[in-house]
Design a protein around this motif. Structure first.
Motif, PDB file in Angstrom:
ATOM      1  N   SER A 187       0.825  -1.202   0.000  1.00 34.38           N
ATOM      2  CA  SER A 187       0.000   0.000   0.000  1.00 34.38           C
ATOM      3  C   SER A 187       0.865   1.260   0.000  1.00 34.38           C
ATOM      4  N   THR A 189      -0.857   4.560  -0.005  1.00 33.36           N
ATOM      5  CA  THR A 189      -1.728   5.714   0.218  1.00 33.36           C
ATOM      6  C   THR A 189      -1.657   6.187   1.665  1.00 33.36           C
ATOM      7  N   GLU A 191      -4.156   7.421   3.183  1.00 34.95           N
ATOM      8  CA  GLU A 191      -5.411   6.997   3.810  1.00 34.95           C
ATOM      9  C   GLU A 191      -5.270   5.625   4.453  1.00 34.95           C
ATOM     10  N   ALA A 272       4.410   6.942   2.503  1.00 32.55           N
ATOM     11  CA  ALA A 272       3.385   7.290   1.512  1.00 32.55           C
ATOM     12  C   ALA A 272       3.584   8.710   0.991  1.00 32.55           C
ATOM     13  N   ARG A 276       4.560   9.910  -2.833  1.00 38.81           N
ATOM     14  CA  ARG A 276       3.654  10.856  -3.491  1.00 38.81           C
ATOM     15  C   ARG A 276       4.386  12.098  -3.976  1.00 38.81           C
TER      16      ARG A 276
END
Length: 356
Positions: A187, A189, A191, A272, A276
């Protein structure tokens, strides 16, 4: 009563330590009566519960004081029981992450692996160590329940505290699984990372212990929303600081090698944000290195530089500032007993302005 001469952690710790020591000592005779061979397992438990910040008992205690609780007999034992749940979580977490150290000493499974290796027993030493550590964690979970239920608080108070006590144990296990799942899925993200933070850290470390304190004092339903408004942002800020220390913290202060979280491939908000914000080329190389247990110093230094130059570190620091402000605003609620406000404000600093 004034607490100004002591930090809120220092005020609680001696009583919590005494309750833990007394409880484990009472159980030691029972375990050794089963077999003297269990002594190394108890030694591993002693090593685990000797250290630590005692945050969960502290938040439980100050949640109790904020609800109007006094120095009733039994509150420190009920709060201290949360340290056995924490011991369970850390022992299992170290097995899952295959960590070598905990608080600057060998992790429980490493200690028990060494026992097998030096004893010349049959089978694989690592498998023995992991299996023995899982059992030790399970024992801590069982003893957490025993310690809570045997505290001297009235039965009605313990019954009122049962819901947050049970929720806390469920949520930390669920949060741990979500953390494991994020790593397995790769993962990336913010979130997903925040969802893990809420359940594995914010609820478990701060919200539910405070809910427990309020419930034990007879004001659970009334104060639960107030404590949630304080606890969830503070818990996320606490974990953000922990994630930063896991990459940039000094080993002599964190008790773990520099960059250990990068070697373990932890899918944090810091990671993350880095993926990004950084360039596509650097992101690809960062992904390739993340989770490599053999990462050397040069690779760790490069990854740390990407985290910094991409703006991810600053982004996480800004998040901490925002969450801390949110937690401080929650302390203005009129339902809180005034004598607990300074301690809860100090706990915000203790959780977010730390080096280990």
């Amino acid at each position: 009563m004034s607490f100004s001469h002591l930090s809120p952690l220092s005020f609680v710790r001696p009583a919590v330590d005494a309750e833990l020591e007394a409880f484990v000592e009472r159980r030691r005779a029972l375990v050794l009566g089963i077999g003297a061979e269990l002594r190394p397992v108890l030694d591993a438990l002693d090593a685990m519960i000797t250290g630590g910040k005692r945050l969960r008992p502290a938040f439980c205690y100050w949640g109790w004081r904020g609800a109007g609780g006094g120095e009733e007999r039994g509150i420190h034992q009920a709060a201290a029981s949360l340290e056995l749940l924490q011991a369970c979580a850390l022992i299992h977490d170290d097995v899952i992450d295959n960590s070598d150290t905990r608080r600057g000493a060998p992790a429980a499974h490493r200690r028990l692996t060494e026992l097998h290796a030096t004893s010349g027993w049959d089978g694989d030493s690592a498998s023995f160590g992991q299996g023995a550590a899982v059992l030790l964690g399970d024992l801590c979970l069982a003893w957490c329940e025993d310690m809570y239920q045997s505290s001297a608080l009235p039965a009605a108070a313990l019954s009122a505290g049962r819901e947050p006590f049970n929720l806390m144990r469920t949520e930390v296990m669920a949060g741990q699984y979500l953390d494991l799942l994020n790593q397995a899925k790769g993962s990336e993200t913010v979130e997903d990372a925040l969802r893990v933070m809420r359940h594995k850290t914010a609820k478990y470390t701060i919200e539910r212990p405070m809910h427990l304190g309020a419930a034990l004092a007879g004001r659970g339903p009334e104060l639960a929303p107030v404590y949630t408004a304080y606890a969830l942002p503070l818990g996320i800020a606490f974990q953000l600081r922990d994630d930063i220390l896991g990459v940039f913290g000094a080993p002599e202060e964190t008790g773990k090698p520099t960059g250990d979280d990068l070697r373990e491939g932890k899918r944090t908000v810091l990671v993350a944000e880095t993926l990004r914000l950084t360039s596509r080329t650097d992101a690809a190389e960062f992904r390739r290195l993340l989770g490599d247990p053999k990462l050397g110093t040069d690779a760790v230094d490069w990854m740390r530089s990407v985290i910094t130059t991409s703006g991810a570190l600053d982004a996480c620091e800004e998040r901490i500032v925002g969450y801390v402000a949110e937690a401080n605003r929650a302390l203005e609620h009129e339902a809180l007993f005034a004598n607990a406000r300074p301690a809860l404000a100090d706990l915000i600093l203790a959780a977010t302005e730390r080096k280990h």
